[in-house]
Design an enzyme around this catalytic site. Structure first.
Site, PDB file in Angstrom:
ATOM      1  N   SER A 184       0.823  -1.205   0.000  1.00  0.00           N
ATOM      2  CA  SER A 184       0.000   0.000   0.000  1.00  0.00           C
ATOM      3  C   SER A 184       0.861   1.261   0.000  1.00  0.00           C
ATOM      4  O   SER A 184       2.006   1.250   0.462  1.00  0.00           O
ATOM      5  CB  SER A 184      -0.911   0.028   1.224  1.00  0.00           C
ATOM      6  OG  SER A 184      -1.702  -1.133   1.278  1.00  0.00           O
TER       7      SER A 184
HETATM    8  N1  SAH Z   1      -0.943  -4.652   3.884  1.00  0.00           N
HETATM    9  C1  SAH Z   1      -0.289  -5.031   2.658  1.00  0.00           C
HETATM   10  C2  SAH Z   1      -1.165  -4.711   1.478  1.00  0.00           C
HETATM   11  C3  SAH Z   1      -1.226  -5.855   0.545  1.00  0.00           C
HETATM   12  S1  SAH Z   1      -2.482  -5.757  -0.713  1.00  0.00           S
HETATM   13  C4  SAH Z   1       1.066  -4.369   2.544  1.00  0.00           C
HETATM   14  O1  SAH Z   1       1.343  -3.402   3.294  1.00  0.00           O
HETATM   15  O2  SAH Z   1       1.895  -4.828   1.754  1.00  0.00           O
HETATM   16  C5  SAH Z   1      -3.792  -6.709   0.004  1.00  0.00           C
HETATM   17  C6  SAH Z   1      -3.471  -8.133   0.358  1.00  0.00           C
HETATM   18  O3  SAH Z   1      -4.702  -8.747   0.783  1.00  0.00           O
HETATM   19  C7  SAH Z   1      -2.961  -8.997  -0.799  1.00  0.00           C
HETATM   20  O4  SAH Z   1      -1.727  -9.558  -0.428  1.00  0.00           O
HETATM   21  C8  SAH Z   1      -4.036 -10.078  -0.953  1.00  0.00           C
HETATM   22  O5  SAH Z   1      -3.513 -11.341  -1.320  1.00  0.00           O
HETATM   23  C9  SAH Z   1      -4.654 -10.114   0.448  1.00  0.00           C
HETATM   24  N2  SAH Z   1      -6.010 -10.649   0.552  1.00  0.00           N
HETATM   25  C10 SAH Z   1      -7.073 -10.452  -0.275  1.00  0.00           C
HETATM   26  N3  SAH Z   1      -8.153 -11.133   0.175  1.00  0.00           N
HETATM   27  C11 SAH Z   1      -7.769 -11.764   1.324  1.00  0.00           C
HETATM   28  C12 SAH Z   1      -8.423 -12.624   2.248  1.00  0.00           C
HETATM   29  N4  SAH Z   1      -9.701 -12.997   2.109  1.00  0.00           N
HETATM   30  N5  SAH Z   1      -7.714 -13.086   3.304  1.00  0.00           N
HETATM   31  C13 SAH Z   1      -6.418 -12.746   3.483  1.00  0.00           C
HETATM   32  N6  SAH Z   1      -5.731 -11.943   2.646  1.00  0.00           N
HETATM   33  C14 SAH Z   1      -6.402 -11.456   1.572  1.00  0.00           C
END
Ligand code: SAH
Length: 218
Positions: free
Chosen positions: A68
């Protein structure tokens, strides 16, 4: 810790500039700014992207996912942390582990769930190498929450859902807050829910863009 001198110093300077920029773009909570100053974001992205790590933008982390934007990490963290909050936080969507690390600098214990195995493994190795000892990661579908450690003072979702996941809402402690992006008729909005004695208080914070929250694991 980032070594002093050479590249470590330039990363530290870049991080300082990023923190100043966040303050200038409206992040008010000094605890959050201090946490951004502490966490080496360049170690949460591929080496090829490290020179961009302290720009205020989202970056690819593989598997079609993104780390993010720092402003958004700071904004969500600020929205989650009421004064004196929180002891325990559950994050859904570990991704690179960057948001997890920012939270870990601020609260007693962070639990985080990721549905993509390769991202979960990399984040786990990274957070262990950086010695974040108050973090526990899990590979699974975050929509189910983590009953074993519930209730949580805060729940942060970093992927956009169509509605508030009910199992997660049920794992929020009284007075606890959940911050999440929700898909709506006019795009995504960042929402904060606060658990009341009866029901939840809903606040819409701002327009956002997140990858979708998906079911099951990959
Ligand atoms: N907080 C992260 C943002 C990653 S983007 C950072 O700082 O890097 C969002 C993430 O949510 C992705 O890695 C995606 O695989 C995950 N995601 C999406 N749906 C999900 C679910 N149902 N359970 C767990 N993770 C999920």
């Amino acid at each position: 810790m980032v070594p002093v001198g050479g590249r470590g110093l330039s990363h530290a300077r870049a991080r300082q500039r990023l923190a100043e920029r966040l303050a200038a773009t409206g992040i008010q909570d000094e605890r959050v700014i201090a946490a951004v100053m502490q966490v080496p974001r360049h170690l949460f992205v591929d080496e090829a992207l490290a020179t961009h790590a302290y720009e205020d933008s989202a970056l690819p982390i593989g598997q079609g996912q993104t780390i993010s934007q720092p402003y958004m990490v700071a904004r969500m963290t600020e929205a989650l942390l009421a004064p004196g909050c929180c002891s325990t936080v559950l994050e859904i969507g570990t991704g690179s582990g960057y948001q997890t690390a920012v939270l870990a600098s601020l609260v007693r214990r962070v639990y985080s769930i990721e549905r993509v195995a390769s991202l979960w493994q990399r984040a786990d190795a990274r957070l262990k190498a950086l010695r974040y000892r108050n973090v526990r990661l899990r590979y699974g579908d975050g929509a189910l929450g983590w009953q074993e450690y519930a209730p949580f003072d805060g729940i942060l979702i970093t992927a956009a859902a169509d509605g508030v996941p009910r199992r997660l809402a049920a794992q929020l402690a009284p007075g606890g807050r959940m911050v999440l992006p929700l898909n709506g008729a006019h795009g995504q909005v960042l929402v904060r829910l606060t658990r009341r004695t009866l029901g939840f208080r809903h606040e819409v914070l701002e327009s956002v863009t997140f990858v979708p929250m998906l079911g099951g694991v990959a």
